[in-house]
Design a protein around this motif. Sequence first.
Motif, PDB file in Angstrom:
ATOM      1  N   THR A  82       0.828  -1.209   0.000  1.00  0.00           N
ATOM      2  CA  THR A  82       0.000   0.000   0.000  1.00  0.00           C
ATOM      3  C   THR A  82       0.864   1.260   0.000  1.00  0.00           C
ATOM      4  OG1 THR A  82      -0.254  -0.038   2.416  1.00  0.00           O
ATOM      5  CG2 THR A  82      -1.950  -1.146   1.122  1.00  0.00           C
ATOM      6  N   ARG A  83       2.039   1.200   0.623  1.00  0.00           N
ATOM      7  CA  ARG A  83       2.966   2.348   0.559  1.00  0.00           C
ATOM      8  C   ARG A  83       3.455   2.576  -0.873  1.00  0.00           C
ATOM      9  NH1 ARG A  83       4.627   0.768   5.814  1.00  0.00           N
ATOM     10  NH2 ARG A  83       6.141  -0.739   5.007  1.00  0.00           N
ATOM     11  N   ARG A  84       3.709   1.492  -1.577  1.00  0.00           N
ATOM     12  CA  ARG A  84       4.203   1.598  -2.956  1.00  0.00           C
ATOM     13  C   ARG A  84       3.123   2.037  -3.939  1.00  0.00           C
ATOM     14  NH1 ARG A  84       8.283  -3.545  -3.959  1.00  0.00           N
ATOM     15  NH2 ARG A  84       9.563  -3.243  -2.104  1.00  0.00           N
ATOM     16  N   HIS A  85       1.866   1.756  -3.597  1.00  0.00           N
ATOM     17  CA  HIS A  85       0.743   2.071  -4.506  1.00  0.00           C
ATOM     18  C   HIS A  85      -0.317   2.867  -3.747  1.00  0.00           C
ATOM     19  CE1 HIS A  85       2.412  -0.802  -7.425  1.00  0.00           C
ATOM     20  NE2 HIS A  85       2.657  -1.573  -6.372  1.00  0.00           N
ATOM     21  N   PRO A  86      -0.001   4.106  -3.359  1.00  0.00           N
ATOM     22  CA  PRO A  86      -0.903   4.867  -2.491  1.00  0.00           C
ATOM     23  C   PRO A  86      -2.272   5.160  -3.107  1.00  0.00           C
ATOM     24  CG  PRO A  86       0.889   6.254  -3.313  1.00  0.00           C
ATOM     25  CD  PRO A  86       1.228   4.849  -3.696  1.00  0.00           C
ATOM     26  N   GLY A  87      -2.363   5.147  -4.422  1.00  0.00           N
ATOM     27  CA  GLY A  87      -3.649   5.441  -5.058  1.00  0.00           C
ATOM     28  C   GLY A  87      -4.533   4.223  -5.256  1.00  0.00           C
ATOM     29  N   LEU A  88      -4.042   3.047  -4.887  1.00  0.00           N
ATOM     30  CA  LEU A  88      -4.777   1.804  -5.127  1.00  0.00           C
ATOM     31  C   LEU A  88      -5.641   1.472  -3.915  1.00  0.00           C
ATOM     32  CD1 LEU A  88      -4.941  -0.386  -7.349  1.00  0.00           C
ATOM     33  CD2 LEU A  88      -3.066  -1.578  -6.189  1.00  0.00           C
ATOM     34  N   PRO A  89      -6.972   1.498  -4.067  1.00  0.00           N
ATOM     35  CA  PRO A  89      -7.829   1.204  -2.912  1.00  0.00           C
ATOM     36  C   PRO A  89      -7.684  -0.252  -2.470  1.00  0.00           C
ATOM     37  CG  PRO A  89      -9.155   1.799  -4.855  1.00  0.00           C
ATOM     38  CD  PRO A  89      -7.729   1.799  -5.282  1.00  0.00           C
ATOM     39  N   VAL A  90      -7.841  -0.480  -1.163  1.00  0.00           N
ATOM     40  CA  VAL A  90      -7.768  -1.830  -0.603  1.00  0.00           C
ATOM     41  C   VAL A  90      -9.039  -2.107   0.187  1.00  0.00           C
ATOM     42  CG1 VAL A  90      -6.472  -3.452   0.830  1.00  0.00           C
ATOM     43  CG2 VAL A  90      -5.249  -1.616  -0.364  1.00  0.00           C
ATOM     44  N   GLU A  91      -9.744  -3.154  -0.205  1.00  0.00           N
ATOM     45  CA  GLU A  91     -10.923  -3.615   0.540  1.00  0.00           C
ATOM     46  C   GLU A  91     -10.476  -4.762   1.446  1.00  0.00           C
ATOM     47  OE1 GLU A  91     -15.198  -5.882  -0.278  1.00  0.00           O
ATOM     48  OE2 GLU A  91     -13.984  -5.231  -1.983  1.00  0.00           O
ATOM     49  N   VAL A  92     -10.702  -4.629   2.742  1.00  0.00           N
ATOM     50  CA  VAL A  92     -10.317  -5.656   3.712  1.00  0.00           C
ATOM     51  C   VAL A  92     -11.544  -6.494   4.051  1.00  0.00           C
ATOM     52  CG1 VAL A  92      -9.379  -6.097   6.010  1.00  0.00           C
ATOM     53  CG2 VAL A  92      -8.471  -4.203   4.646  1.00  0.00           C
ATOM     54  N   VAL A  93     -11.434  -7.810   3.833  1.00  0.00           N
ATOM     55  CA  VAL A  93     -12.562  -8.724   4.037  1.00  0.00           C
ATOM     56  C   VAL A  93     -12.155  -9.802   5.043  1.00  0.00           C
ATOM     57  CG1 VAL A  93     -14.088 -10.405   2.904  1.00  0.00           C
ATOM     58  CG2 VAL A  93     -13.358  -8.344   1.662  1.00  0.00           C
ATOM     59  N   SER A  94     -12.983 -10.017   6.049  1.00  0.00           N
ATOM     60  CA  SER A  94     -12.723 -11.072   7.044  1.00  0.00           C
ATOM     61  C   SER A  94     -13.223 -12.414   6.512  1.00  0.00           C
ATOM     62  CB  SER A  94     -13.433 -10.760   8.360  1.00  0.00           C
ATOM     63  OG  SER A  94     -12.880  -9.608   8.960  1.00  0.00           O
ATOM     64  N   GLY A  95     -12.387 -13.447   6.687  1.00  0.00           N
ATOM     65  CA  GLY A  95     -12.707 -14.737   6.077  1.00  0.00           C
ATOM     66  C   GLY A  95     -13.470 -15.728   6.938  1.00  0.00           C
TER      67      GLY A  95
END
Length: 200
Positions: free
Chosen positions: A25-38
């Motif tokens: 995420t530091r390397r790709h600051p513009g890339l959204p991340v969706e966190v999903v619990s499994g």
Amino acid sequence: MKLVYVFDAYCGWSYGFAPTLAEVTRRHPGLPVEVVSGGLFTGARRVPIRQFGYVRGANAKISELTGVPFGKGYESLIADGSFVMDSEAAARGVAALRQLAPDRGVELTEALQVAFYVDGRSMSDPDTYRRLAAEHGLDGDALVAAFEGPAARTAAATDFRRSRELGVEGFPTLLAVDGDRATVLAVGHADAEAIDRRLR
């Protein structure tokens, strides 16, 4: 395109993967991340930790490969053996953190795992969230209310369903999702360089 990170807060390999995800995420600051619990420890798998005899060996391997520490508080839980990992409660905690700080999912889920794997704090305990809030500039009362509220329970169930719909069979799994297409970037363990290569 976005990243979808399917993990379980009580999964040691997910804990080991957290620094890699933070670096991505530091390397790709513009890339959204969706966190999903499994939902690893639910139903019949919600039993005292002593029943998972592989835990100590797995933790040693995780630490060796990733460098993450396992703290004294956590080691005490393992030694006692009676602690029950409840992934539904952990997923409600993750959902509450998403609700209060939607742009800090990667950072705060890592902090939640540190609370368990270093300090030995239960993710079923409201006090864990109160402390986490104090440490990360969130409103403790609001976080606990979100954790205990019906919306978090619904969100946890939705996460478990989404994990199944994405075809995830192991935690953690990192996916690049573009429209209807999902590409697996990592399962279990990978470094940021490998993920960058797959992203390219």
